[in-house]
Design an enzyme around this catalytic site. Structure first.
Site, PDB file in Angstrom:
ATOM      1  N   LYS A  68      -3.934  21.862 -28.324  1.00 26.66           N
ATOM      2  CA  LYS A  68      -2.661  22.580 -28.438  1.00 26.66           C
ATOM      3  C   LYS A  68      -1.643  21.737 -29.187  1.00 26.66           C
ATOM      4  O   LYS A  68      -1.610  20.512 -29.036  1.00 26.66           O
ATOM      5  CB  LYS A  68      -2.150  22.839 -27.006  1.00 26.66           C
ATOM      6  CG  LYS A  68      -0.983  23.765 -26.901  1.00 26.66           C
ATOM      7  CD  LYS A  68      -1.378  25.224 -26.930  1.00 26.66           C
ATOM      8  CE  LYS A  68      -0.177  26.144 -27.051  1.00 26.66           C
ATOM      9  NZ  LYS A  68       0.341  26.230 -28.447  1.00 26.66           N
ATOM     10  N   LYS A  92       1.206  14.230 -23.840  1.00 19.84           N
ATOM     11  CA  LYS A  92       2.190  15.121 -23.214  1.00 19.84           C
ATOM     12  C   LYS A  92       1.497  16.101 -22.263  1.00 19.84           C
ATOM     13  O   LYS A  92       1.935  16.305 -21.137  1.00 19.84           O
ATOM     14  CB  LYS A  92       2.871  15.910 -24.343  1.00 19.84           C
ATOM     15  CG  LYS A  92       4.234  16.413 -24.065  1.00 19.84           C
ATOM     16  CD  LYS A  92       4.765  17.277 -25.213  1.00 19.84           C
ATOM     17  CE  LYS A  92       4.910  16.570 -26.547  1.00 19.84           C
ATOM     18  NZ  LYS A  92       5.641  17.409 -27.535  1.00 19.84           N
ATOM     19  N   LYS A 104      -2.064  18.964 -33.837  1.00 23.56           N
ATOM     20  CA  LYS A 104      -0.811  19.195 -34.566  1.00 23.56           C
ATOM     21  C   LYS A 104      -1.159  19.582 -35.988  1.00 23.56           C
ATOM     22  O   LYS A 104      -2.165  19.133 -36.536  1.00 23.56           O
ATOM     23  CB  LYS A 104       0.040  17.923 -34.594  1.00 23.56           C
ATOM     24  CG  LYS A 104       1.495  18.186 -34.877  1.00 23.56           C
ATOM     25  CD  LYS A 104       2.226  18.580 -33.605  1.00 23.56           C
ATOM     26  CE  LYS A 104       3.695  18.749 -33.796  1.00 23.56           C
ATOM     27  NZ  LYS A 104       4.382  18.804 -32.497  1.00 23.56           N
ATOM     28  N   THR A 192      11.999  24.413 -25.016  1.00 21.55           N
ATOM     29  CA  THR A 192      12.073  22.953 -25.150  1.00 21.55           C
ATOM     30  C   THR A 192      13.470  22.469 -24.756  1.00 21.55           C
ATOM     31  O   THR A 192      13.618  21.479 -24.037  1.00 21.55           O
ATOM     32  CB  THR A 192      11.688  22.503 -26.572  1.00 21.55           C
ATOM     33  OG1 THR A 192      10.496  23.193 -26.953  1.00 21.55           O
ATOM     34  CG2 THR A 192      11.427  21.013 -26.624  1.00 21.55           C
ATOM     35  N   ASN A 231      16.513  24.262 -33.105  1.00 19.19           N
ATOM     36  CA  ASN A 231      16.180  25.032 -31.912  1.00 19.19           C
ATOM     37  C   ASN A 231      16.306  24.210 -30.630  1.00 19.19           C
ATOM     38  O   ASN A 231      16.910  24.629 -29.651  1.00 19.19           O
ATOM     39  CB  ASN A 231      14.767  25.611 -32.062  1.00 19.19           C
ATOM     40  CG  ASN A 231      14.373  26.452 -30.857  1.00 19.19           C
ATOM     41  OD1 ASN A 231      15.185  27.188 -30.310  1.00 19.19           O
ATOM     42  ND2 ASN A 231      13.142  26.301 -30.409  1.00 19.19           N
ATOM     43  N   SER A 361       4.534  27.471 -23.528  1.00 17.74           N
ATOM     44  CA  SER A 361       3.400  27.942 -24.338  1.00 17.74           C
ATOM     45  C   SER A 361       2.187  28.200 -23.446  1.00 17.74           C
ATOM     46  O   SER A 361       1.445  29.159 -23.650  1.00 17.74           O
ATOM     47  CB  SER A 361       2.991  26.890 -25.365  1.00 17.74           C
ATOM     48  OG  SER A 361       3.789  26.988 -26.518  1.00 17.74           O
TER      49      SER A 361
HETATM   50  N1  GLU Z   1       5.843  21.935 -31.193  1.00 18.46           N
HETATM   51  C1  GLU Z   1       6.103  21.780 -29.803  1.00 18.46           C
HETATM   52  C2  GLU Z   1       5.846  20.355 -29.364  1.00 18.46           C
HETATM   53  O1  GLU Z   1       5.855  19.453 -30.162  1.00 18.46           O
HETATM   54  C3  GLU Z   1       5.351  22.818 -28.963  1.00 18.46           C
HETATM   55  C4  GLU Z   1       3.878  22.700 -28.974  1.00 18.46           C
HETATM   56  C5  GLU Z   1       3.155  23.875 -28.300  1.00 18.46           C
HETATM   57  O2  GLU Z   1       3.805  24.683 -27.678  1.00 18.46           O
HETATM   58  O3  GLU Z   1       1.935  23.925 -28.429  1.00 18.46           O
HETATM   59  O4  GLU Z   1       5.695  20.059 -28.210  1.00 18.46           O
END
Ligand code: GLU
Length: 468
Positions: A68, A92, A104, A192, A231, A361
């Site tokens: 993810k 994380k 990513k 977030t 955001n 998410s």
């Molecule tokens: N881009 C966000 C992060 O860096 C969300 C990642 C997601 O929801 O998968 O945590």
């Protein structure tokens, strides 16, 4: 380019923490390295010529699937940045207990230079490449928005995936952060920023931890400097000022910074940015063009909510905040981290602070797989039970149920209530683990290391459980 150093920073943080986690030979290295990175160079016919784009999707770990993590559209992104960010996603998710590996993506593009239809075309082509090479699917790899992307980007990806796999009933679970009308979940856009607020609240709920900062124990009226009103920064600043009574005394943006010790009106600043493209010219605030200097102004809490490596060994010596809350990924370099710690500045780390996005998410992904909104089955049932309880209380006491709390009490929880409560639960329980480890006195003196240690332990356990 920052890429190399950023990846280095993340790996060095991991290596330090790994020394505190007993692991069999070689396992630490297996966890640290990026599993695979797919690079694609694809062409799209735009404005009468063939444009070539370069994009990446890094899968850091698949000890749990799907992997993810967001997809970023920016001109500053490179392969190693994407790999560093994918590693942060693994840690994380492991820290917060989400059932995901880390991934990513990035596309080297300035999204502001392209029209909406052009971006759609580019995104759909990028998606085709990812799907074809198995870097996007509900069970294997699930992107989300990040810097430069949003819910529109996600719905184009989901729609493109569905065309590719029309028989996959779970097709829309292939990305998260979608619009509500297209399989999204309430509260994801703000998630977030909301998580940043919950992280700070969790910290202020622990007087022994606040004592490290020498700040007064209550969150109300704390002065905050925020870098980045995108955001994440916008929502964090909005909630902290409107709901917790904090003063946003500086907002740092690309074109400079706004200062006002009485507190800036976040909503009005955001609107001004929408109209003018920057913060310059906003009435009722001092403006300075060298925004990064404002990072060094006196404040209680500094929230970097923009990009990586903005606090380095040079400005770390001049930072005056008592508490740094990392809403961005990797905003403090490895060197700056120890300088700040030695100066007694407490840091709430990115792995924890900005996990709200991926936590919500997770809720969206589960909702897509169950094909049912949260709370649908319980809401009316809860309302009936609550009514029964209220009328029993009225009979027993002879008093009328107070009308001002009747509605919120009687109504069952809506989906947004459940999303917020689930997010708060994960933020609070993760914070307790971090705080307890920091206070256990076993060589651990900072929250970042505590976060990496917990994440590494969980990842190592998962590897052992699957026999690797
Ligand atoms: N881009 C966000 C992060 O860096 C969300 C990642 C997601 O929801 O998968 O945590």
């Amino acid at each position: 380019m920052a890429g190399n150093q950023f990846l280095d920073d993340v790996n060095r943080q991991f290596n330090e923490a790994a020394q505190h986690v007993p692991m069999e030979d070689g396992l630490a290295e297996k966890i640290r390295v990026c599993n695979a990175t797919y690079v694609t160079r694809f062409g799209v016919r735009l404005r009468g010529r063939m444009e070539t784009f370069i994009g990446w999707r890094a899968v850091h770990s698949t000890h749990v699937t799907p992997a993810k993590g967001g997809i970023r559209y920016a001109l500053s992104v490179d392969q190693q940045d994407v790999e560093a960010l994918a590693a942060l996603m693994t840690y994380k998710c492991a820290l917060t207990g989400l059932p995901f590996g880390g991934s990513k993506g990035g596309l080297l593009i300035d999204p502001s230079q392209w029209e909406r239809e052009e971006l759609e075309k580019i995104t759909r082509r990028f998606t085709q490449e990812l799907v074809r090479h198995n870097f996007l699917s509900p069970s294997q790899n699930v992107p989300a928005p990040d810097v430069g992307t949003n819910e529109l980007t996600m719905v184009w990806m989901a729609d493109e995936y569905r065309r590719w796999a029309p028989n996959d009933i779970n097709a829309f679970a292939c990305v998260t952060g979608k619009p509500l009308a297209a399989g999204g979940i309430e509260g994801r856009i703000e998630a977030t920023g909301r998580g940043v607020q919950y992280a700070i609240r969790a910290f202020f709920r622990s007087p022994r931890d606040v004592a490290w900062t020498k700040l007064t124990p209550e969150l109300r009226d704390k002065s905050i400097i925020i870098q980045g009103l995108g955001n994440v920064g916008y929502h964090a600043a909005k909630f902290l000022s409107e709901e917790d009574g904090c003063r946003i005394i500086a907002i740092i943006e690309r074109d400079g910074a706004l200062l006002n010790s009485q507190g800036l009106p976040v909503e009005a600043v955001k609107q001004h940015m929408g109209q003018t493209g920057g913060v310059k010219g906003f009435p009722g605030a001092e403006y300075i063009s060298d925004g990064s200097r404002a990072l060094e102004h006196d404040c209680d809490i500094l929230i970097p909510a923009a990009t990586e490596r903005v606090i380095d060994e040079y400005n770390a010596l001049r930072i005056q905040a008592k508490l740094i809350v990392e809403a961005a990924n990797g905003p403090v370099t490895f060197e700056a981290d120890s300088i700040l710690r030695n100066r007694g500045i407490v840091i709430l780390p990115d792995l924890f602070v900005n996990s709200g996005g991926v936590i919500v998410s997770y809720f969206e992904w589960v909702r897509n797989l169950t094909h049912m909104p949260f709370g649908l089955m319980e809401r009316r049932h809860d309302e009936v039970s609550n009514r029964l309880l209220a009328s029993s209380l009225e009979t027993m006491t002879g008093a009328k149920f107070p009308s001002d709390i009747a509605r919120p009490f009687l109504d069952g929880a809506r989906e947004i209530d459940l999303v917020r409560s689930g997010l708060d639960e994960i933020m609070q329980s993760t914070y307790r683990q971090l705080s307890d480890l920091c206070h256990s006195g076993k060589d651990v003196c900072d929250m970042r290391r505590a976060a990496y240690i917990i994440a590494t332990k969980h990842t190592a356990e998962a590897y052992r459980a699957i026999g690797i």
